[in-house]
Each structure stands twice: as C-alpha cells, then as structure tokens.
Design a protein around this motif. Structure first.
Motif, PDB file in Angstrom:
ATOM      1  N   SER A 102     -18.182 -41.278  27.157  1.00  0.00           N
ATOM      2  CA  SER A 102     -18.245 -40.107  26.273  1.00  0.00           C
ATOM      3  C   SER A 102     -18.053 -40.507  24.820  1.00  0.00           C
ATOM      4  N   VAL A 103     -17.127 -41.418  24.573  1.00  0.00           N
ATOM      5  CA  VAL A 103     -16.857 -41.826  23.187  1.00  0.00           C
ATOM      6  C   VAL A 103     -18.013 -42.648  22.629  1.00  0.00           C
ATOM      7  N   VAL A 104     -18.584 -43.553  23.431  1.00  0.00           N
ATOM      8  CA  VAL A 104     -19.689 -44.388  22.941  1.00  0.00           C
ATOM      9  C   VAL A 104     -20.914 -43.529  22.633  1.00  0.00           C
ATOM     10  N   LEU A 105     -21.333 -42.715  23.605  1.00  0.00           N
ATOM     11  CA  LEU A 105     -22.507 -41.858  23.378  1.00  0.00           C
ATOM     12  C   LEU A 105     -22.217 -40.788  22.328  1.00  0.00           C
ATOM     13  N   GLY A 106     -21.016 -40.210  22.397  1.00  0.00           N
ATOM     14  CA  GLY A 106     -20.674 -39.145  21.449  1.00  0.00           C
ATOM     15  C   GLY A 106     -20.604 -39.637  20.022  1.00  0.00           C
ATOM     16  N   SER A 107     -20.091 -40.850  19.798  1.00  0.00           N
ATOM     17  CA  SER A 107     -19.997 -41.362  18.427  1.00  0.00           C
ATOM     18  C   SER A 107     -21.374 -41.626  17.852  1.00  0.00           C
ATOM     19  N   MET A 108     -22.300 -42.151  18.666  1.00  0.00           N
ATOM     20  CA  MET A 108     -23.656 -42.402  18.157  1.00  0.00           C
ATOM     21  C   MET A 108     -24.380 -41.092  17.858  1.00  0.00           C
ATOM     22  N   PRO A 206     -14.534 -48.914  11.994  1.00  0.00           N
ATOM     23  CA  PRO A 206     -13.083 -49.062  11.749  1.00  0.00           C
ATOM     24  C   PRO A 206     -12.485 -47.926  10.935  1.00  0.00           C
ATOM     25  N   LEU A 207     -13.309 -47.281  10.085  1.00  0.00           N
ATOM     26  CA  LEU A 207     -12.785 -46.193   9.263  1.00  0.00           C
ATOM     27  C   LEU A 207     -12.504 -44.939  10.078  1.00  0.00           C
ATOM     28  N   VAL A 208     -13.212 -44.773  11.178  1.00  0.00           N
ATOM     29  CA  VAL A 208     -13.004 -43.578  12.028  1.00  0.00           C
ATOM     30  C   VAL A 208     -12.308 -43.960  13.336  1.00  0.00           C
ATOM     31  N   ALA A 209     -11.784 -45.171  13.395  1.00  0.00           N
ATOM     32  CA  ALA A 209     -11.156 -45.639  14.636  1.00  0.00           C
ATOM     33  C   ALA A 209      -9.995 -44.744  15.098  1.00  0.00           C
ATOM     34  N   PRO A 210      -9.101 -44.255  14.179  1.00  0.00           N
ATOM     35  CA  PRO A 210      -8.035 -43.364  14.652  1.00  0.00           C
ATOM     36  C   PRO A 210      -8.566 -42.106  15.333  1.00  0.00           C
ATOM     37  N   GLY A 211      -9.626 -41.531  14.769  1.00  0.00           N
ATOM     38  CA  GLY A 211     -10.207 -40.331  15.378  1.00  0.00           C
ATOM     39  C   GLY A 211     -10.848 -40.634  16.716  1.00  0.00           C
ATOM     40  N   ILE A 212     -11.569 -41.744  16.799  1.00  0.00           N
ATOM     41  CA  ILE A 212     -12.194 -42.119  18.066  1.00  0.00           C
ATOM     42  C   ILE A 212     -11.126 -42.416  19.118  1.00  0.00           C
ATOM     43  N   GLY A 213     -10.061 -43.119  18.695  1.00  0.00           N
ATOM     44  CA  GLY A 213      -8.978 -43.416  19.635  1.00  0.00           C
ATOM     45  C   GLY A 213      -8.298 -42.153  20.141  1.00  0.00           C
ATOM     46  N   ALA A 214      -8.064 -41.198  19.237  1.00  0.00           N
ATOM     47  CA  ALA A 214      -7.423 -39.943  19.643  1.00  0.00           C
ATOM     48  C   ALA A 214      -8.289 -39.187  20.638  1.00  0.00           C
ATOM     49  N   PHE A 215      -9.599 -39.146  20.371  1.00  0.00           N
ATOM     50  CA  PHE A 215     -10.461 -38.420  21.300  1.00  0.00           C
ATOM     51  C   PHE A 215     -10.595 -39.163  22.626  1.00  0.00           C
ATOM     52  N   LEU A 216     -10.552 -40.486  22.591  1.00  0.00           N
ATOM     53  CA  LEU A 216     -10.583 -41.265  23.833  1.00  0.00           C
ATOM     54  C   LEU A 216      -9.392 -40.888  24.723  1.00  0.00           C
ATOM     55  N   TYR A 280      -0.884 -42.697  16.399  1.00  0.00           N
ATOM     56  CA  TYR A 280      -2.332 -42.761  16.186  1.00  0.00           C
ATOM     57  C   TYR A 280      -3.005 -41.459  16.620  1.00  0.00           C
ATOM     58  N   LEU A 281      -2.404 -40.789  17.628  1.00  0.00           N
ATOM     59  CA  LEU A 281      -2.979 -39.527  18.088  1.00  0.00           C
ATOM     60  C   LEU A 281      -2.899 -38.465  17.000  1.00  0.00           C
ATOM     61  N   VAL A 282      -1.744 -38.363  16.338  1.00  0.00           N
ATOM     62  CA  VAL A 282      -1.589 -37.388  15.257  1.00  0.00           C
ATOM     63  C   VAL A 282      -2.508 -37.744  14.093  1.00  0.00           C
ATOM     64  N   THR A 283      -2.568 -39.023  13.757  1.00  0.00           N
ATOM     65  CA  THR A 283      -3.449 -39.452  12.662  1.00  0.00           C
ATOM     66  C   THR A 283      -4.900 -39.131  12.964  1.00  0.00           C
ATOM     67  N   GLY A 284      -5.313 -39.384  14.203  1.00  0.00           N
ATOM     68  CA  GLY A 284      -6.698 -39.151  14.566  1.00  0.00           C
ATOM     69  C   GLY A 284      -7.058 -37.686  14.591  1.00  0.00           C
ATOM     70  N   LEU A 285      -6.163 -36.859  15.120  1.00  0.00           N
ATOM     71  CA  LEU A 285      -6.471 -35.438  15.222  1.00  0.00           C
ATOM     72  C   LEU A 285      -6.505 -34.766  13.858  1.00  0.00           C
TER      73      LEU A 285
END
Length: 292
Positions: A102-108, A206-216, A280-285
């Motif tokens: 979901s994260v790989v396809l969703g990010s693209m 890398p700039l959106v890594a916190p957001g991607i990690g939180a959604f993962l 990281y979850l709070v940062t990403g969200l």
C-alpha cells in the motif's frame, strides 16, 4: 477591544480547556492500563484463582487479585495445542505485506497526483477516497465472489490483496498531502542535473519519510486488528490471531484463561511497536497537515 485584552480574556478559558483535556486523558490512560493489567494478570492465573471471590473485608478485591501462583499454562495451551505460532506468523505476513504494498503503490500514485495537473483531477481524488467511505461489510459479498473465482479465499495473498484494496485509497489521499508540502524546486534541481522523473521522485522520499513511516504503521495496525476480512477472505489456510482468539469461545466451553493470554499475545506487539515509533508517528501525522 485591544488585542492584548482579547489575549487576557482567552487565557483562563484556554487553561480550563487544557485542564479538562488533561483530566480526560488521565482517566482514559488509567482505564486503558487497568484493562490491560487485568487481562495480563488473569492470563497468569488458573481458572479457580481467576474466579475466586474476594475475602471478607477485601471490599475492592485488590488482595485477592494479586494473591495467586503464576502459571504459563494458558500460553502453553495457545502455542503448543492451538497452533497460535502459525496464526501469529499469518498476521505478521498479511498485515506487513499489505502495508508495504500500500505504501509503495500509494506513494507513487500520490506523487503523480501531487505533481501533475489535468482536467477532472479533483473528481478523481474524490472518487478515490469515496471507495473508502463504504462500510467493509457492504462490499464483502461481491469481493468474496471475485476472490473465490481467482482461488484467493483462504490464502495469504488473498488476505494481503483484500487489505491493500482498502488501504490503497487512504494511502493515496494521505500521502498526497505529504508530497504537496515538498517544494517542487528540489526536483527541478535534480532534473536539471540529468535525473529523470523517477529518480527525482526517489530523491525526495527522505523528505517525506516520517509521513510514509507513520502511514505504514497505521496500515500494519489495520491489518493486525482486522477481524472481518480475516474471518471471511482468510478463512481456512490464512487464519490470523483475532479469528483464532474468537474460536476459543465455544457454546459449551469458554476458555477464559486462554482468551486472556491470546489478548496479551495480540496486543503486546502493537504496543511495543507504538512505543518504539511514537515520536516518528506524531511527526508523520502532523507533517501532512493542511496549511492555509
């Protein structure tokens, strides 16, 4: 009224609001921890001690609750007799696999929607999120028929695909907000140096890594806690922990000790995961918050 007067008038209200929020969070925290503590302690008791009545004078039952001989019998029953090791592995594979896809396809997809403008883009975005609005049970029958025709019922790939079907629209919608916050000039500089569009996309990850990690993590939690998909699409060879725990309740025999142990086994991994990545979850969200 001067602006300083407004600040002085609002400050006490804000303090009262913060106190009320703090009290509510404290009550919620105590309630949650007590529930988990009771479940954990009960999983270490045999049935006689678990249902023992309080002694005279022990009005709260505190002494009785902690006065027992610990046993791991219920955990041995789960992993040696009930095959919970396999069910835990099924939960890890289905929840983790769906989250990664979901994260790989969703990010693209989110990147493409963030960086391109075309007619009907808003309508497409609304259609994507509208597929997530329908209750899962409303689409379960046609989804089950499709999965049965492709022989995906009762398989881990089928369960991963089912979770991805419902995670992907949410991923596209949320991750698009993260990419919108990244200045396009960064990619322009990359492409001026000879990078193609895909390389530019990879360079800003890398700039959106916190957001991607939180959604993962959110996707993993959805798959780990799911019961409906697992009980219908995964029935048979892809049984997960929630479904296996439900089967401990039989009309003629409710295995309370094993149910408590299964609750601990199911909740502990997600609790530790949440504690490890809470910052990281709070940062990403908050990273994808809409800014005016």
């Amino acid at each position: 009224m001067a602006s300083s007067d407004i600040v002085q008038y609002q400050t006490p209200l804000r303090k009262i609001g913060n106190i009320l929020i703090g009290v509510f969070l404290a009550i919620y925290l105590v309630w949650t921890l007590l529930t988990f503590l009771m479940m954990f302690v009960s999983s270490l008791k045999d049935l006689l001690e678990a249902f023992k009545l309080p002694a005279v004078g022990d009005w709260a039952g505190v002494t009785m609750f902690f006065d027992f001989t610990p046993t791991l019998r219920h955990y041995e029953n789960l992993f040696l007799d009930k095959n919970f090791g396999t069910y835990m592995m099924n939960s890890i594979i289905s929840a983790g696999g769906s989250a990664i896809i979901s994260v790989v396809l969703g990010s693209m997809c989110a990147y493409a929607l963030s960086r391109t403008e075309f007619r009907g883009k808003k309508d497409l975005l609304f259609w994507i999120i509208s597929t997530r609005m329908a209750p899962v049970v409303a689409v379960m029958v046609p989804l089950y028929a499709i999965f049965r025709n492709f022989e995906l019922v009762g398989t881990l790939p089928g369960l991963i695909l089912a979770y991805t079907t419902f995670n992907l629209p949410f991923a596209i919608w949320i991750l698009k907000g993260f990419f919108d916050n990244v200045p396009y000039s960064i990619e322009e500089a990359q492409m001026c140096d000879g990078a193609n569009r895909f390389e530019a996309f990879v360079s800003i990850l890398p700039l959106v890594a916190p957001g991607i990690g939180a959604f993962l993590i959110l996707c993993v939690l959805f798959g780990w806690n799911d019961f409906l998909f697992a009980s219908i699409i995964g029935s048979g060879g892809a049984k997960t922990l929630p479904v296996a725990t439900k089967e401990l309740v039989q009309p003629q025999n409710i295995q309370w000790g094993s149910i408590m142990a299964a609750g601990v086994v199911t909740t502990m991994p997600m609790m530790f995961l949440g504690l490890l990545v809470r910052r990281y979850l709070v940062t990403g969200l908050t990273m994808g918050a809409v800014r005016e």
